[in-house]
Write a protein that holds these residues in place. Structure first.
Motif, PDB file in Angstrom:
ATOM      1  N   LEU A 207       2.206  -7.558  -5.242  1.00  0.00           N
ATOM      2  CA  LEU A 207       3.600  -7.974  -5.618  1.00  0.00           C
ATOM      3  C   LEU A 207       3.995  -6.716  -6.486  1.00  0.00           C
ATOM      4  O   LEU A 207       3.164  -6.148  -7.304  1.00  0.00           O
ATOM      5  CB  LEU A 207       3.946  -8.960  -6.006  1.00  0.00           C
ATOM      6  N   GLN A 208       5.049  -5.804  -5.808  1.00  0.00           N
ATOM      7  CA  GLN A 208       5.607  -5.562  -6.726  1.00  0.00           C
ATOM      8  C   GLN A 208       7.087  -6.066  -7.551  1.00  0.00           C
ATOM      9  O   GLN A 208       8.048  -5.839  -6.132  1.00  0.00           O
ATOM     10  CB  GLN A 208       5.860  -3.456  -6.505  1.00  0.00           C
ATOM     11  N   TRP A 209       8.057  -5.501  -8.372  1.00  0.00           N
ATOM     12  CA  TRP A 209       9.170  -5.406  -8.779  1.00  0.00           C
ATOM     13  C   TRP A 209      10.004  -4.405  -8.746  1.00  0.00           C
ATOM     14  O   TRP A 209       9.704  -3.102  -9.585  1.00  0.00           O
ATOM     15  CB  TRP A 209       9.495  -6.316  -9.941  1.00  0.00           C
ATOM     16  N   GLN A 210      10.678  -4.732  -7.847  1.00  0.00           N
ATOM     17  CA  GLN A 210      12.382  -3.613  -8.344  1.00  0.00           C
ATOM     18  C   GLN A 210      13.298  -3.298  -8.359  1.00  0.00           C
ATOM     19  O   GLN A 210      13.940  -4.869  -8.344  1.00  0.00           O
ATOM     20  CB  GLN A 210      12.603  -2.971  -6.307  1.00  0.00           C
ATOM     21  N   ASP A 211      13.154  -2.656  -9.479  1.00  0.00           N
ATOM     22  CA  ASP A 211      15.127  -3.316 -10.419  1.00  0.00           C
ATOM     23  C   ASP A 211      14.637  -4.548 -10.432  1.00  0.00           C
ATOM     24  O   ASP A 211      15.701  -5.102 -10.548  1.00  0.00           O
ATOM     25  CB  ASP A 211      15.989  -2.634  -9.457  1.00  0.00           C
ATOM     26  N   PRO A 212      13.659  -4.868 -11.545  1.00  0.00           N
ATOM     27  CA  PRO A 212      13.877  -5.994 -12.340  1.00  0.00           C
ATOM     28  C   PRO A 212      14.896  -6.324 -13.263  1.00  0.00           C
ATOM     29  O   PRO A 212      14.826  -5.555 -13.825  1.00  0.00           O
ATOM     30  CB  PRO A 212      12.709  -6.172 -13.181  1.00  0.00           C
ATOM     31  N   PRO A 213      15.833  -7.639 -13.275  1.00  0.00           N
ATOM     32  CA  PRO A 213      15.371  -8.455 -12.792  1.00  0.00           C
ATOM     33  C   PRO A 213      15.876  -8.954 -11.317  1.00  0.00           C
ATOM     34  O   PRO A 213      15.556  -9.877 -10.417  1.00  0.00           O
ATOM     35  CB  PRO A 213      16.073 -10.176 -13.857  1.00  0.00           C
ATOM     36  N   GLU A 214      16.914  -7.878 -11.052  1.00  0.00           N
ATOM     37  CA  GLU A 214      18.249  -8.391  -9.631  1.00  0.00           C
ATOM     38  C   GLU A 214      17.808  -8.394  -8.387  1.00  0.00           C
ATOM     39  O   GLU A 214      17.770  -8.186  -7.611  1.00  0.00           O
ATOM     40  CB  GLU A 214      19.449  -7.884  -9.968  1.00  0.00           C
ATOM     41  N   GLY A 215      16.647  -7.180  -8.253  1.00  0.00           N
ATOM     42  CA  GLY A 215      15.703  -6.666  -7.966  1.00  0.00           C
ATOM     43  C   GLY A 215      15.182  -6.978  -6.660  1.00  0.00           C
ATOM     44  O   GLY A 215      14.507  -8.205  -7.064  1.00  0.00           O
ATOM     45  N   PRO A 216      15.099  -6.982  -5.816  1.00  0.00           N
ATOM     46  CA  PRO A 216      13.813  -7.598  -4.725  1.00  0.00           C
ATOM     47  C   PRO A 216      12.075  -7.661  -5.422  1.00  0.00           C
ATOM     48  O   PRO A 216      12.303  -6.737  -6.366  1.00  0.00           O
ATOM     49  CB  PRO A 216      13.805  -7.290  -3.020  1.00  0.00           C
ATOM     50  N   ILE A 217      11.596  -8.254  -4.856  1.00  0.00           N
ATOM     51  CA  ILE A 217      10.252  -7.982  -5.009  1.00  0.00           C
ATOM     52  C   ILE A 217       9.518  -7.840  -3.707  1.00  0.00           C
ATOM     53  O   ILE A 217       9.581  -8.478  -2.756  1.00  0.00           O
ATOM     54  CB  ILE A 217       9.706  -9.845  -5.728  1.00  0.00           C
ATOM     55  N   THR A 218       8.393  -7.144  -3.704  1.00  0.00           N
ATOM     56  CA  THR A 218       7.883  -6.721  -2.435  1.00  0.00           C
ATOM     57  C   THR A 218       6.410  -6.270  -2.318  1.00  0.00           C
ATOM     58  O   THR A 218       6.156  -6.449  -3.416  1.00  0.00           O
ATOM     59  CB  THR A 218       8.454  -5.334  -1.730  1.00  0.00           C
ATOM     60  N   GLY A 219       6.002  -7.081  -1.164  1.00  0.00           N
ATOM     61  CA  GLY A 219       4.603  -6.308  -1.321  1.00  0.00           C
ATOM     62  C   GLY A 219       3.165  -6.460   0.255  1.00  0.00           C
ATOM     63  O   GLY A 219       4.911  -6.315   1.251  1.00  0.00           O
ATOM     64  N   GLN A 220       2.428  -6.076  -0.075  1.00  0.00           N
ATOM     65  CA  GLN A 220       1.924  -5.550   1.150  1.00  0.00           C
ATOM     66  C   GLN A 220       0.844  -6.285   1.122  1.00  0.00           C
ATOM     67  O   GLN A 220       0.154  -6.520  -0.015  1.00  0.00           O
ATOM     68  CB  GLN A 220       1.252  -3.981   1.108  1.00  0.00           C
ATOM     69  N   LEU A 221       0.276  -6.757   2.465  1.00  0.00           N
ATOM     70  CA  LEU A 221      -1.505  -7.801   2.620  1.00  0.00           C
ATOM     71  C   LEU A 221      -2.132  -6.207   2.797  1.00  0.00           C
ATOM     72  O   LEU A 221      -2.137  -5.910   2.812  1.00  0.00           O
ATOM     73  CB  LEU A 221      -0.918  -7.805   4.064  1.00  0.00           C
TER      74      LEU A 221
END
Length: 189
Positions: free
Chosen positions: A134-148
């Motif tokens: 996982l990576q947090w985009q624009d914390p804390p409001e931004g989405p957390i995205t990730g790759q398998l």
């Protein structure tokens, strides 16, 4: 003079108490969504973040609705089902503080462990572990995205020597071919 000091002290204490009360409040709950390469989306649970002095307490609650109950290799699993593959949630069986920060999401990643299997396979094989990095985009409001990523979950068969350590390291994660996986991406929004 004494009255001003008392008033100033009261104001400072009330401000500190108000800040602490605000910090203890949880942020709005977020949906945990898995994505297929074809654009299919599967909501699998909710994430609640509560501010702490070191970052956030991350509590994942899996939704019951999208999962089917399976008894595999002598234990129950909740699995997402498709014609291509089953994706079975593997709750981490050891200590997890569930503490994350903007640049350290490992405790959250450990709440999102899965094992994949073909629908016709008998049992479940931890060799086919699924780990969403996982990576947090624009914390804390931004989405957390990730790759398998693929990994061998056999490493979880015995507890780690240090109860606070995480046994799945970067060396045990392998880039996955998204075409071979049903739900290769994750978004927490």
């Amino acid at each position: 003079m004494f009255r001003r000091i008392k008033l100033l002290t009261t104001t400072v204490l009330l401000s500190a108490f108000g800040a602490a009360a605000c910090a203890a409040e949880s942020l709005p709950s977020r949906q945990i969504v898995l994505h297929s390469a074809q654009g299919e989306q599967q909501v699998i649970g909710q994430l609640t973040l509560s501010p702490t002095t070191a970052g956030y307490k991350a509590e994942v609650v899996m939704d019951d609705q999208p999962y089917a109950n399976h008894f595999l290799s002598m234990r129950p699993f909740k699995c997402l089902e498709s014609e291509k593959q089953l994706l079975c949630h593997l709750p981490y069986p050891y200590k997890n503080e569930k503490q994350i920060s903007h640049d350290n999401l490992i405790d959250l990643e450990y709440q999102l462990l899965f094992i994949r299997k073909a629908p016709n396979d008998y049992g479940i094989n931890p060799w086919f572990g699924v780990y969403y990095k996982l990576q947090w985009q624009d914390p804390p409001e931004g989405p957390i995205t990730g790759q398998l990523y693929e990994t061998n979950m056999d490493i979880l068969a015995a507890p780690p020597e240090d109860p606070g350590s995480k046994p799945i390291t970067a060396d045990e994660l392998y880039e996955a071919d998204a075409a071979e996986h049903w739900l290769p991406k994750i978004t927490i929004r």
